[in-house]
Design a protein around this motif. Structure first.
Motif, PDB file in Angstrom:
ATOM      1  N   CYS A  88       0.880  -1.164   0.000  1.00 43.16           N
ATOM      2  CA  CYS A  88       0.000   0.000   0.000  1.00 43.16           C
ATOM      3  C   CYS A  88       0.917   1.213   0.000  1.00 43.16           C
ATOM      4  CB  CYS A  88      -0.869  -0.038   1.261  1.00 43.16           C
ATOM      5  SG  CYS A  88      -1.631   1.532   1.677  1.00 43.16           S
ATOM      6  N   THR A  89       0.764   2.069  -1.007  1.00 45.45           N
ATOM      7  CA  THR A  89       1.733   3.168  -1.172  1.00 45.45           C
ATOM      8  C   THR A  89       1.410   4.397  -0.323  1.00 45.45           C
ATOM      9  OG1 THR A  89       0.569   4.264  -2.989  1.00 45.45           O
ATOM     10  CG2 THR A  89       2.086   2.462  -3.592  1.00 45.45           C
ATOM     11  N   THR A  93      -5.294   5.416   5.427  1.00 44.19           N
ATOM     12  CA  THR A  93      -4.989   4.260   4.575  1.00 44.19           C
ATOM     13  C   THR A  93      -3.736   3.549   5.082  1.00 44.19           C
ATOM     14  OG1 THR A  93      -5.896   5.554   2.773  1.00 44.19           O
ATOM     15  CG2 THR A  93      -4.780   3.533   2.170  1.00 44.19           C
ATOM     16  N   GLY A  94      -2.772   4.336   5.510  1.00 44.85           N
ATOM     17  CA  GLY A  94      -1.550   3.753   6.066  1.00 44.85           C
ATOM     18  C   GLY A  94      -1.814   3.054   7.393  1.00 44.85           C
ATOM     19  N   TRP A 140     -13.914   2.543  -1.799  1.00 42.55           N
ATOM     20  CA  TRP A 140     -14.379   3.819  -1.231  1.00 42.55           C
ATOM     21  C   TRP A 140     -14.448   3.702   0.283  1.00 42.55           C
ATOM     22  CZ3 TRP A 140     -18.396   4.787   2.096  1.00 42.55           C
ATOM     23  CH2 TRP A 140     -18.566   6.140   2.425  1.00 42.55           C
ATOM     24  N   TRP A 141     -13.853   4.659   0.951  1.00 49.50           N
ATOM     25  CA  TRP A 141     -13.976   4.755   2.403  1.00 49.50           C
ATOM     26  C   TRP A 141     -13.441   6.076   2.886  1.00 49.50           C
ATOM     27  CZ3 TRP A 141      -9.533   3.574   5.833  1.00 49.50           C
ATOM     28  CH2 TRP A 141      -8.368   3.229   5.145  1.00 49.50           C
ATOM     29  N   GLY A 177     -12.792   3.906   9.136  1.00 52.57           N
ATOM     30  CA  GLY A 177     -11.791   2.977   9.662  1.00 52.57           C
ATOM     31  C   GLY A 177     -11.251   1.991   8.639  1.00 52.57           C
ATOM     32  N   GLY A 178     -12.028   1.655   7.654  1.00 50.60           N
ATOM     33  CA  GLY A 178     -11.596   0.697   6.631  1.00 50.60           C
ATOM     34  C   GLY A 178     -12.555   0.774   5.447  1.00 50.60           C
ATOM     35  N   CYS A 179     -12.273  -0.044   4.434  1.00 57.76           N
ATOM     36  CA  CYS A 179     -13.043  -0.002   3.185  1.00 57.76           C
ATOM     37  C   CYS A 179     -14.525  -0.295   3.416  1.00 57.76           C
ATOM     38  CB  CYS A 179     -12.520  -1.035   2.197  1.00 57.76           C
ATOM     39  SG  CYS A 179     -10.774  -0.872   1.833  1.00 57.76           S
ATOM     40  N   MET A 180     -15.378   0.390   2.680  1.00 57.34           N
ATOM     41  CA  MET A 180     -16.834   0.269   2.842  1.00 57.34           C
ATOM     42  C   MET A 180     -17.535  -0.195   1.570  1.00 57.34           C
ATOM     43  SD  MET A 180     -17.569   1.390   5.952  1.00 57.34           S
ATOM     44  CE  MET A 180     -19.172   2.165   6.049  1.00 57.34           C
TER      45      MET A 180
END
Ligand code: PRX
Length: 646
Positions: free
Chosen positions: A301-302, A309-310, A411-412, A417-420
């Protein structure tokens, strides 16, 4: 009927070894709605609890009170690190560190190494005086020690507040002050594309405005820094003689884990607060199913650990799954535009997760940068942070993925807190530009401006009607602001701030923010923040900031500025104001356009008509709408003239 031409089929190869087929998705999604508690109790079984929760969800959006797993105790650091070692997987690679320069030293940490390093950091923090519940500011480069600092806080029950290394001293001071953080972990300098970032010097400047009891400094570049006696400590010195044992503090599921500042439509950035148990379950589960992780794969994950995201997909999601996470210190275009692809080939990356702004920037540099490298290890590509335009999607799919691997567009938000919303690699076919379907437990709803639900294929404001474990619980120190921001526009629903279309196949297409937040290169920015920075300048009388479409950044920052009486506009002043905003907020907030104007379009009651400013910024002069309510309609013509001249 849906338009068949927009579909891109998931490759058959995505099915091999998958965690979730289409049938499984349908079944699991349905059960996550029908019996949410049973569903999440089952997912939570993959977490190693000290005390298993007997209560699952206990929430209300009106009044706002959100709890998950409330009588459970756990430690997320134990779940991310120790339990893998205890299970005999201590030799497995946890983190691969790729430095800024391709000639720099790659460092690899097994889970046992991470455990040792985190214990060292945790005991050093304790020696400094950090205790459970304290807020620790982390202002670090993209180096493994940044992740160790986060995990060390989690281990001892301190609350971390990570600040992106690109933020200015003033931004640091504001955040340190807001959460009353007595402790700061930083480094001498950061490195990004051969440039050095004076992290410690920035902390020193911030600490002229606010105070801290202790600053822990990692020696990274070896650059010169000044150390204040009694306050500043070198990490390598203070950690030299700490014990190599440190138990994981048992935390209640609802104990705070971290604060992360994010921009909204009004005022200063908010300290979004996430708690321990729900966030642990959410990041573990989303990582597992969305990236469809298989043992031994290298996940990259960049993002920077300074963004959510990190947090979720460099640190907590991958490590809780026992994955191998790559951490990259550098930038996509240094030393050349092939750096991402070179790193993918060098470390045989299997899953690559980046932002549309990077994809667009690299696409512009030409395919040869990609084609130079063997990318056959890639199995999945991901996108996050802003809408991805179909052209960039197709380039990612064809040139990078060679049309053989799926893309997930996730998308989030910081608050989720995390992907939705995303397709799952083996479960769903894709549509370029659409995020796809709701993840387990996510109940999206589109509403019109009055809050009425829109059914079927429709466009509206995106709300979520049911809580999910990873949901933010409050704004640190200001629950009222949390309620106002997310739950007051449409009472009883969480309002995301995003506009969205749902098509006839139930796929969601995020159209961007509908509030005064703009998304610049995937970084979220409140126009109000840039305005406040501008009006702090003694020569500025008023400022109004809007976003405008930008080829690479997605959105750029367009500033309308009126000057104090007697001040002349000039190119020098324009450059000075740009510099001023960089100093106040940080380089990511640098204005793209400064438009001096004698007046802003206002209603007779003095309200700035932003709608008009947005249209002019977008070069859309034909659709300005009704301007008859303006106190001085002539202002608009002058603004259009000014826009045409730039
Ligand atoms: O507008 C949406 C956009 O980014 C916002 C959240 O920003 P932040 O809290 O900084 O978190 C970014 C990383 C999760 C959202 O309100 N956004 C994020 N992902 C997407 C997106 N817009 C469209 N498509 C996405 N995949």
């Amino acid at each position: 009927m849906s338009d068949q031409s927009e579909w891109v089929q998931r490759p058959a190869s995505a099915l091999k070894g998958t965690n979730c087929t289409a049938e499984q998705y349908e079944k699991m999604y349905a059960s996550s709605l029908q019996d949410s508690d049973a569903f999440w109790a089952k997912q939570a079984e993959r977490i190693d609890w000290f005390q298993k929760p007997s209560k699952i969800a206990n929430w209300s959006f009106d009044p706002v009170d959100i709890k998950w797993f409330e009588d459970g105790t756990l430690n997320i650091c134990h779940n991310a690190v120790d339990r893998h070692v205890e299970a005999g997987n201590g030799d497995r690679t946890a983190i691969i560190f790729e430095p800024d320069s391709p000639d720099g030293e790659v460092r690899t940490f097994s889970y046992a190494d991470v455990q040792r390093e985190v214990i060292r950091m945790a005991n050093t923090l304790k020696k400094l005086g950090v205790a459970k519940g304290d807020r620790v500011t982390i202002y670090m480069p993209m180096v493994p020690e940044g992740a160790f600092a986060m995990l060390a806080c989690a281990r001892i029950g301190a609350i971390h507040s990570v600040i992106f290394g690109g933020f200015s001293p003033d931004a640091i001071a504001g955040r340190v002050d807001d959460c009353e953080s007595d402790w700061i972990v930083t480094a001498d300098e950061g490195l990004r594309g051969s440039k050095t970032i004076p992290l410690k010097a920035n902390v020193d400047s911030a600490l002229e405005k606010v105070s801290a009891k202790g600053v822990l400094v990692l020696r990274h570049t070896g650059g010169d820094v000044s150390m204040t006696d009694g306050r500043d400590h070198w990490y390598h010195e203070l950690s030299a003689e700490v014990s190599d044992e440190c138990l994981c503090e048992p935390m209640n599921a609802e104990d705070p884990l971290f604060i992360l500042y994010t921009s909204g439509s009004t005022g200063k950035p908010k300290g979004v607060l996430h708690t321990t148990g729900g966030y642990a379950v959410w990041t573990e589960t989303t990582f597992r199913y969305i990236f469809d992780y298989r043992d031994g794969e290298v996940f990259w994950c960049t993002a920077d650990i300074g963004w959510v995201t990190g947090h979720s997909y460099i640190v907590y999601g991958p490590l809780q799954n026992g994955a191998t996470a790559l951490m990259f210190e550098g930038v996509p275009n240094y030393p050349d535009h092939d750096r991402f692809w070179q790193v993918c080939a060098k470390h045989k990356v299997n899953i690559f997760y980046t932002a549309p702004t990077a994809i667009r920037a690299l696409m512009r540099e030409g395919d040869h940068h990609v084609e130079k490298h063997d990318l056959s290890s890639l199995r999945l590509l991901g996108s996050v942070g802003e809408p991805i335009n179909p052209e960039a999607w197709r380039w990612y799919h064809e040139t990078v993925g060679k049309e053989r691997i799926p893309i997930i567009d996730t998308w989030w938000q910081t608050e989720t807190g995390g992907c939705m919303i995303t397709t799952l690699p083996a479960a769903h076919d894709m549509k370029p530009g659409s995020a796809g379907k709701p993840f387990f437990g996510v109940q999206p709803q589109l509403v019109d401006n009055e809050g009425a639900e829109l059914e079927g294929a429709a466009s509206g404001n995106l709300c979520i009607t049911h809580s999910w474990p990873g949901q933010a619980r409050t704004v640190y120190g200001d629950h009222e602001r949390f309620i106002q921001t997310y739950f007051s526009t449409y009472p009883g629903k969480y309002f995301t701030g995003d506009g969205c279309r749902r098509d006839e196949d139930g796929y969601y297409w995020i159209t961007g923010r509908v509030d005064d937040v703009i998304n610049v290169s995937g970084h979220r920015m409140g126009t109000a923040e840039v305005e406040s920075a501008l009006v702090l300048h003694p020569k500025v009388s008023e400022a109004a900031v809007v976003g405008f479409p930008h080829d690479i950044k997605g959105q750029g920052i367009y500033c309308y500025v009126t000057l104090m009486d007697g001040v002349e506009e000039s190119d020098e002043l324009s450059a000075e104001l740009r510099q001023w905003v960089r100093k106040e907020i940080g380089p990511i907030a640098t204005p793209d356009h400064l438009h001096f104007t004698p007046a802003l379009p206002k209603t007779r009651s003095g309200k700035i008509m932003r709608r008009i400013l947005r249209k002019i910024g977008e070069n859309e002069f034909g659709s300005l709408g009704d301007t008859s309510t303006l106190a001085d309609p002539g202002v608009v013509d002058a603004l259009i003239e000014g826009r045409k001249n730039r």
